[in-house]
Design a protein around this motif. Sequence first.
Motif, PDB file in Angstrom:
ATOM      1  N   UNK A 189      43.248  37.417  37.975  1.00 14.42           N
ATOM      2  CA  UNK A 189      43.760  38.657  37.736  1.00 14.42           C
ATOM      3  C   UNK A 189      43.928  39.170  36.279  1.00 14.42           C
ATOM      4  N   UNK A 190      44.094  38.099  35.535  1.00 14.84           N
ATOM      5  CA  UNK A 190      43.920  38.294  34.045  1.00 14.84           C
ATOM      6  C   UNK A 190      42.375  38.669  33.574  1.00 14.84           C
ATOM      7  N   UNK A 191      41.442  38.123  34.144  1.00 13.85           N
ATOM      8  CA  UNK A 191      40.178  38.537  33.981  1.00 13.85           C
ATOM      9  C   UNK A 191      39.805  39.852  34.253  1.00 13.85           C
ATOM     10  N   UNK A 192      40.389  40.369  35.606  1.00  5.42           N
ATOM     11  CA  UNK A 192      40.145  41.638  35.722  1.00  5.42           C
ATOM     12  C   UNK A 192      40.580  42.564  34.846  1.00  5.42           C
ATOM     13  N   UNK A 193      42.055  42.067  34.586  1.00  6.85           N
ATOM     14  CA  UNK A 193      42.750  43.042  33.583  1.00  6.85           C
ATOM     15  C   UNK A 193      42.007  43.261  32.269  1.00  6.85           C
ATOM     16  N   UNK A 194      41.659  42.052  31.721  1.00  8.99           N
ATOM     17  CA  UNK A 194      40.848  41.996  30.471  1.00  8.99           C
ATOM     18  C   UNK A 194      39.621  42.688  30.602  1.00  8.99           C
ATOM     19  N   UNK A 195      38.700  42.533  31.772  1.00  6.01           N
ATOM     20  CA  UNK A 195      37.520  43.465  31.841  1.00  6.01           C
ATOM     21  C   UNK A 195      37.832  45.007  31.727  1.00  6.01           C
ATOM     22  N   UNK A 196      38.973  45.160  32.613  1.00  6.19           N
ATOM     23  CA  UNK A 196      39.209  46.813  32.573  1.00  6.19           C
ATOM     24  C   UNK A 196      39.620  47.291  31.098  1.00  6.19           C
ATOM     25  N   UNK A 197      40.499  46.575  30.564  1.00  2.00           N
ATOM     26  CA  UNK A 197      40.923  47.017  29.303  1.00  2.00           C
ATOM     27  C   UNK A 197      39.737  47.183  28.139  1.00  2.00           C
TER      28      UNK A 197
END
Length: 678
Positions: A189-197
């Motif tokens: 989930x942190x990876x998805x947030x980081x990629x989006x950001x």
Amino acid sequence: MIAVALIGVLVASAVLVAITLRLSSLVSTVLAGYVALLAETTALTVGLSPLHLVTRGGLAVAEAVLFAGALGLWLTRGRPGVPLRAIRPVVREIVRDPVSAAFLGLVAVALVYELVLVLTVPASNWDSLTYHLARTAAWVQHGGIYWIPNAPTDRMNEFQPIAEQQILFLFVATGKGALFALPQFVAQLALLAGVYGASRRLLFDARVAACAALFFATFSIVALEATTSQNDLVAASLPVAAMALLLGGAPCEIVVAGVAVGLGLGVKLTTALVLPVLVLLALRHGRRRLLLFVGGASAAFVSLGMWGFILNIVKTGHVLGHGGGRVVDVASPSFPGSLVTAVRVVYQLLDRSGFQPWTLSLLTAAAILVAVVAALTARLRGSRGTALIYAAATAGPFLAPLVVIVVAISIKAVGTGIHLPVHDPRTTVGRFGWYVNSAANEDFSGFGSLGGLAVLGISMLTIARVMRRRVGLARLALGLAVPVFVVLLVLQSKYNPWISRFLIIPVALTAPLFAELFRRRRFAIGVVLVAALTLVLTLVRNQHKPLVNAQVPPWRLTQSDAAELTWSKAGAASLKQINHTVPARACVGAVLGLDEPAYLLYGPKLQRRVTYLRRQGAPQAATRDGLTYVVIGDIHTETVAHAFHATGWTILLLPKLAEHSRWALAISPHRSGGHCAA
């Protein structure tokens, strides 16, 4: 209730720390909270270990102190809130577009399914059972992190521990081993947030940035590892958090990015191979911000990340320990050795996990159909000159699995034609094969047919733009993440068949650039459909958690069922016999070899106390330590079992755990119920 309180207070402390920073972006706040959560857990388990207080009571007291400090800081800073002002228009933009809305819905369903697996399926991954979870269970019974005496594999002591420290906290907080995969799932989930950001900060709009993150979630290796206790997603999540924060550039973001890097070095050494990318991102903001980044990284490493290295130095005299499995993987730079390894690593990007011949035929037929429809539509609209372009753009994603095969055949033809030394033992661990993986297995899967091609395409496009001087510094850094990582990797490592897991880190840093794939609707639709099919096939054909052709659904698997999927039916029978014979709270000795599932000896609820013994003098040591049962591993079965039998112990041969692996159970003649007094 105790577990909920311990986990809840820790999360609340991390949230307070994150919002106290007053970051303008919600994504940055979420990533800062994630970094704070890992830092807090690491600090708790490191700080309490010398006192053997990594227990529920010890954690409760320490967490109360942490929470009080976080609350006081939040109050001092004026009780700031979560920055939610910009979330509504962003969500509206994403859900209004049918393509991104459908993609979001599908990935959300997949994440829920993965969470169900995380909460219900017993451990089955080979590395997890041999050292990730085995070392954690030993720490639990010791009351903290320590050097495990006579550990059957050096990996249990010498590999960096921060990912397993998250599991240690959960094991102690819950009093059982059920949540072993939760750190990897949260890291996803942190990876998805980081990629989006990061994608948003590269000035992509919300719709395509969301699609880039969702696309990353469909990669086979990512979806599979999210339900295991391996550490690759945790390792990747920290550089990705640093990347997104560095692209923001505020002083607080720069410092938190440094903290993420310092923690990452304590999770997995391969995180160091993307440091050039992160330093380049920090340099964009000038020398002062670079110093903030280096300062944050240094402080986090010294206070939290270096203790695994310190323990190695104290116990072995070497910062990386004796080496264990690491030494056989090390290679010196050479020609053509390093180049050959690079070719094999790039070849690993070619993957079609979960795909069967019928799916390839179906996608090829779909490609032909949509190409014809697109070409006819273009001609009817009077765009005859661009009809072929429309057809190719629409059909391209459907042909990805076929393109993967064609590219693989081409590379093989060149490699065999020039007699590339792919089997040279000086550059190879395990055997390399000129084939494209189709199994849905967290040890061998890659990034799916679209993911691998996208990574190669983005990297080559970045290099081309550099040559034409048409790329900004930020996009240059991310586009070169995979090439830089591969070059640094092959200069000091041999090839091994499990290397796809290492590539998660640089691929995640490249992922924000995948937003380019979703700018044109025709192409985006095909990408979403093929990516969705890849994700579905990967999850339902997961070899260790199968949903199709399975006797029972994965959420009903027992530990012995899971062992059967990993090893064999005989392995499951062996585990059942141990659990039937050895009481739940017994003191158990173990004389095991490398890569044997030591974690299984601790019992379904981690109630047994396991003591590892040396092969020489094992019967005497077992008697001295008051052990009633001793499990003897395959390479020691004959000699050690004979020694136990000679001193009056009863020997029970167990079914083969695997083709060349057999355990024996030695039972003391002086047993009195078999319960552990400690």
